[in-house]
Motif scaffolding. Structure first.
Motif, PDB file in Angstrom:
ATOM      1  N   PHE A  60       0.564  -1.022  -0.438  1.00  0.00           N
ATOM      2  CA  PHE A  60      -0.081  -0.030   0.113  1.00  0.00           C
ATOM      3  C   PHE A  60       1.113   1.404   0.267  1.00  0.00           C
ATOM      4  N   ASP A  61       0.607   2.524  -0.270  1.00  0.00           N
ATOM      5  CA  ASP A  61       1.361   3.954  -0.282  1.00  0.00           C
ATOM      6  C   ASP A  61       0.372   4.150   1.088  1.00  0.00           C
ATOM      7  N   GLU A  62       1.186   5.152   1.431  1.00  0.00           N
ATOM      8  CA  GLU A  62       0.800   6.195   2.414  1.00  0.00           C
ATOM      9  C   GLU A  62      -0.688   6.856   2.354  1.00  0.00           C
ATOM     10  N   LYS A  63      -1.404   6.171   1.375  1.00  0.00           N
ATOM     11  CA  LYS A  63      -3.100   6.354   2.155  1.00  0.00           C
ATOM     12  C   LYS A  63      -3.518   5.095   1.680  1.00  0.00           C
ATOM     13  N   GLY A  64      -3.095   3.947   1.464  1.00  0.00           N
ATOM     14  CA  GLY A  64      -3.414   2.333   1.610  1.00  0.00           C
ATOM     15  C   GLY A  64      -3.932   2.292   0.251  1.00  0.00           C
ATOM     16  N   ASN A  65      -3.926   3.233  -0.537  1.00  0.00           N
ATOM     17  CA  ASN A  65      -4.464   2.097  -2.518  1.00  0.00           C
ATOM     18  C   ASN A  65      -3.033   1.183  -2.485  1.00  0.00           C
ATOM     19  N   PHE A  66      -3.075   0.632  -3.342  1.00  0.00           N
ATOM     20  CA  PHE A  66      -2.250  -1.376  -3.566  1.00  0.00           C
ATOM     21  C   PHE A  66      -1.115  -0.717  -4.568  1.00  0.00           C
ATOM     22  N   LEU A  67      -0.009  -0.610  -4.353  1.00  0.00           N
ATOM     23  CA  LEU A  67       0.408   0.170  -5.178  1.00  0.00           C
ATOM     24  C   LEU A  67       0.668  -1.725  -6.112  1.00  0.00           C
ATOM     25  N   VAL A  68       0.279  -2.606  -5.690  1.00  0.00           N
ATOM     26  CA  VAL A  68       0.655  -3.809  -7.249  1.00  0.00           C
ATOM     27  C   VAL A  68      -0.713  -4.250  -6.980  1.00  0.00           C
ATOM     28  N   PRO A  69      -0.832  -4.728  -8.332  1.00  0.00           N
ATOM     29  CA  PRO A  69      -2.502  -5.490  -8.380  1.00  0.00           C
ATOM     30  C   PRO A  69      -3.015  -6.280  -7.135  1.00  0.00           C
ATOM     31  N   PRO A  70      -3.974  -5.772  -6.998  1.00  0.00           N
ATOM     32  CA  PRO A  70      -4.865  -6.434  -5.260  1.00  0.00           C
ATOM     33  C   PRO A  70      -5.043  -7.994  -5.953  1.00  0.00           C
ATOM     34  N   GLU A  71      -5.239  -8.827  -6.615  1.00  0.00           N
ATOM     35  CA  GLU A  71      -4.991 -10.017  -5.948  1.00  0.00           C
ATOM     36  C   GLU A  71      -3.178 -10.637  -5.931  1.00  0.00           C
ATOM     37  N   LYS A  72      -2.600  -9.767  -6.208  1.00  0.00           N
ATOM     38  CA  LYS A  72      -1.135 -10.336  -5.533  1.00  0.00           C
ATOM     39  C   LYS A  72      -0.520  -9.503  -4.483  1.00  0.00           C
ATOM     40  N   SER A  73      -1.483  -9.137  -3.764  1.00  0.00           N
ATOM     41  CA  SER A  73      -0.903  -8.236  -2.400  1.00  0.00           C
ATOM     42  C   SER A  73      -1.111  -9.172  -1.390  1.00  0.00           C
ATOM     43  N   ILE A  74      -2.077 -10.320  -1.251  1.00  0.00           N
ATOM     44  CA  ILE A  74      -2.815 -10.909  -0.260  1.00  0.00           C
ATOM     45  C   ILE A  74      -2.292 -11.608  -0.094  1.00  0.00           C
ATOM     46  N   ASN A  75      -2.577 -11.416   1.448  1.00  0.00           N
ATOM     47  CA  ASN A  75      -1.575 -13.299   2.339  1.00  0.00           C
ATOM     48  C   ASN A  75      -2.356 -13.683   2.779  1.00  0.00           C
ATOM     49  N   LYS A  76      -3.347 -13.582   3.278  1.00  0.00           N
ATOM     50  CA  LYS A  76      -4.235 -14.845   3.953  1.00  0.00           C
ATOM     51  C   LYS A  76      -5.371 -14.533   4.198  1.00  0.00           C
ATOM     52  N   ILE A  77      -6.683 -14.810   3.581  1.00  0.00           N
ATOM     53  CA  ILE A  77      -8.301 -14.482   4.143  1.00  0.00           C
ATOM     54  C   ILE A  77      -8.368 -15.506   4.640  1.00  0.00           C
ATOM     55  N   GLY A  78      -9.374 -15.194   5.706  1.00  0.00           N
ATOM     56  CA  GLY A  78      -9.119 -15.781   6.949  1.00  0.00           C
ATOM     57  C   GLY A  78     -10.816 -15.091   7.896  1.00  0.00           C
ATOM     58  N   HIS A  79     -11.506 -15.689   8.804  1.00  0.00           N
ATOM     59  CA  HIS A  79     -10.927 -17.288   9.482  1.00  0.00           C
ATOM     60  C   HIS A  79     -11.782 -18.249   9.679  1.00  0.00           C
ATOM     61  N   ALA A  80     -12.961 -17.678   8.424  1.00  0.00           N
ATOM     62  CA  ALA A  80     -13.886 -18.923   8.519  1.00  0.00           C
ATOM     63  C   ALA A  80     -14.315 -19.460   7.175  1.00  0.00           C
ATOM     64  N   LEU A  81     -13.511 -19.295   6.544  1.00  0.00           N
ATOM     65  CA  LEU A  81     -13.796 -20.107   5.129  1.00  0.00           C
ATOM     66  C   LEU A  81     -15.031 -21.542   5.402  1.00  0.00           C
ATOM     67  N   HIS A  82     -14.452 -22.148   6.426  1.00  0.00           N
ATOM     68  CA  HIS A  82     -15.041 -23.336   6.422  1.00  0.00           C
ATOM     69  C   HIS A  82     -16.378 -23.413   6.918  1.00  0.00           C
ATOM     70  N   ALA A  83     -17.058 -22.269   6.883  1.00  0.00           N
ATOM     71  CA  ALA A  83     -18.106 -22.195   7.157  1.00  0.00           C
ATOM     72  C   ALA A  83     -19.523 -21.478   6.911  1.00  0.00           C
ATOM     73  N   HIS A  84     -18.768 -19.994   6.183  1.00  0.00           N
ATOM     74  CA  HIS A  84     -19.581 -19.343   4.685  1.00  0.00           C
ATOM     75  C   HIS A  84     -19.364 -19.203   4.044  1.00  0.00           C
ATOM     76  N   ASP A  85     -17.863 -20.734   3.428  1.00  0.00           N
ATOM     77  CA  ASP A  85     -18.646 -21.061   1.622  1.00  0.00           C
ATOM     78  C   ASP A  85     -18.668 -22.389   1.513  1.00  0.00           C
ATOM     79  N   PRO A  86     -19.354 -22.394   0.704  1.00  0.00           N
ATOM     80  CA  PRO A  86     -20.190 -24.136   0.295  1.00  0.00           C
ATOM     81  C   PRO A  86     -18.809 -24.693  -0.113  1.00  0.00           C
ATOM     82  N   VAL A  87     -17.540 -24.788  -1.065  1.00  0.00           N
ATOM     83  CA  VAL A  87     -16.689 -25.183  -1.090  1.00  0.00           C
ATOM     84  C   VAL A  87     -15.847 -25.725   0.124  1.00  0.00           C
ATOM     85  N   PHE A  88     -15.378 -24.477   0.842  1.00  0.00           N
ATOM     86  CA  PHE A  88     -14.630 -24.455   1.333  1.00  0.00           C
ATOM     87  C   PHE A  88     -14.959 -25.509   2.770  1.00  0.00           C
ATOM     88  N   ARG A  89     -16.410 -25.802   3.151  1.00  0.00           N
ATOM     89  CA  ARG A  89     -17.181 -26.278   4.347  1.00  0.00           C
ATOM     90  C   ARG A  89     -16.848 -27.727   3.664  1.00  0.00           C
TER      91      ARG A  89
END
Length: 311
Positions: free
Chosen positions: A106-135
Motif C-alpha cells: 500500500f501507499d501512504e493513503k492505503g491504495n494498492f501499489l501492486v495488483p490487488p490479487e497479488k497483494s494478499i497474504n491470507k484470507i481468514g478465518h471462517a471460510l470453513h463456515a461461510h463458503d460451501p466449497v471450503f465447508r
C-alpha cells in the motif's frame, strides 16, 4: 506445561469405513506422535485443489476492503502487536471471511501499489463456515475419517485460512507454536491440517519443523485485552532462540496434507521464487474435556460457535 494429548482409539473402530486410505496406519500414528507432524501425500486430488483455487479466485475478484481496514499481516512480534493485534478488523475476523495483506503493498493513503490479487497474504478465518466449497472440503468424509483415526472424539473447527505466499515477496512465517495463539487447557488438544494447493518446495517457502518439539510445552502466549479496554493483544513469556540447524524442511506436492500438532515448532521462509505457494489450513480442537482459553484472540461467537467437524 506438558502435552496432554487425547488417547488414540482402535483403528477398527473407525467410521465411515468407506475411506480406509484416509485413516492413519499404526506406524503413521506412531510417527506423528513422535515428531509432532506428518505428511500424507496425495490426500486431495488435483480436481479438489482446482475447485478450491477457482473459488478463491472468485472471492478475491469480489474483494472490497475499505481503506481503514487494509491490514498488513506479519508474524514478527512487534509488528503483530502494532498491526493486526490492535485492529478490530483482525480481532473480530474469527467468524467472518476477511483479507490480510503483505507488507509494502500500500501507499501512504492505503491504495494498492501492486495488483490487488497479488497483494494478499491470507484470507481468514471462517471460510470453513461461510463458503460451501471450503465447508465441503473441511467436513469431507475422508477428513473426518483421518481425524477419527487420531482419536479425536468431539473435534470442532476453530479457524480456517487460505494462504497465498505470493511470488517474490510472500512473507516469512517466523518460528512459532500454534498453541501460542490457540491455547487450551489441557494442552495437546489443537490440531492443524495444512493442505498444499500447489507444490510447496524449498524455493517457494515450504514448511520447516523441529521434530519432537511438541513435547516441551508452550513458552509464549498471545493474550487478548479485556473487552472493556478496546481492541488489543499482548504476549506473555518469550520463545527460546531455536537453533536453525534443528529445523528440517518438509516439501509437499500439490494435494498433500500435513498434520501439525498444536505445540510443534514450525516456520516457513520468504518466497523468493516466481511461483506462489498456496495452501488451505484448518485448525481443530478436541472439545471433549477441553477449555478454550478466554484469553485467546480468537473466540467463538453467538453467530458462529465452533462447529463440530463430525456433521
Amino acid at each position: 506445561m506438558k502435552e496432554n494429548s487425547p488417547g488414540a482409539i482402535e483403528l477398527s473402530q473407525l467410521s465411515p469405513a468407506v475411506f480406509p486410505m484416509a485413516c492413519l496406519s499404526p506406524s503413521q500414528l506412531k510417527k506423528f506422535q513422535e515428531d509432532g507432524f506428518l505428511l500424507l501425500e496425495g490426500f486431495f486430488t488435483a480436481d479438489e485443489c482446482v475447485a478450491m483455487q477457482q473459488r478463491i479466485g472468485e472471492i478475491v475478484a469480489e474483494m472490497d476492503v475499505p481503506l481503514h481496514c487494509r491490514t498488513e499481516f506479519s508474524t514478527q512480534e512487534d509488528e503483530q502487536l502494532q498491526t493486526q493485534g490492535k485492529t478490530d478488523y483482525f480481532l473480530s475476523s474469527g467468524d467472518k471471511i476477511r483479507f490480510f495483506f503483505e507488507k509494502g503493498v500500500f501507499d501512504e493513503k492505503g491504495n494498492f501499489l501492486v495488483p490487488p490479487e497479488k497483494s494478499i497474504n491470507k484470507i481468514g478465518h471462517a471460510l470453513h463456515a461461510h463458503d460451501p466449497v471450503f465447508r465441503s472440503i473441511t467436513h469431507s468424509p475422508k477428513v473426518q475419517a483421518l481425524v477419527r483415526s487420531l482419536g479425536l472424539q468431539m473435534p470442532v473447527v476453530v479457524q480456517s485460512m487460505y494462504i497465498f505466499k505470493q511470488p517474490h515477496f510472500g512473507g516469512e512465517v517466523s518460528p512459532h507454536q500454534d498453541a501460542t495463539f490457540l491455547y487450551t487447557e489441557p494442552l495437546g488438544r489443537v490440531l492443524g491440517l495444512w493442505i498444499a494447493m500447489e507444490d510447496a518446495m524449498l524455493e517457494n517457502g515450504c514448511l520447516w519443523f523441529i521434530p519432537g518439539s511438541h513435547t516441551r510445552g508452550v513458552s509464549r502466549r498471545m493474550i487478548r485485552a479485556p473487552s472493556d479496554s478496546g481492541p488489543g493483544t499482548s504476549f506473555l513469556g518469550s520463545d527460546p532462540a531455536w537453533a536453525s540447524n534443528l529445523f528440517v524442511p518438509l516439501p509437499v506436492r500439490r494435494g498433500g496434507l500435513v498434520l501439525i500438532h498444536g505445540e510443534v515448532v514450525h516456520k516457513s521462509e520468504q518466497n523468493h521464487s516466481d511461483h506462489s505457494r498456496q495452501a488451505y489450513t484448518v485448525h481443530l480442537m478436541e472439545a471433549a474435556g477441553t477449555v478454550w482459553s478466554p484469553g485467546n484472540w480468537l473466540q467463538p461467537t453467538p453467530e458462529l460457535p465452533f462447529p463440530p467437524l463430525y456433521s
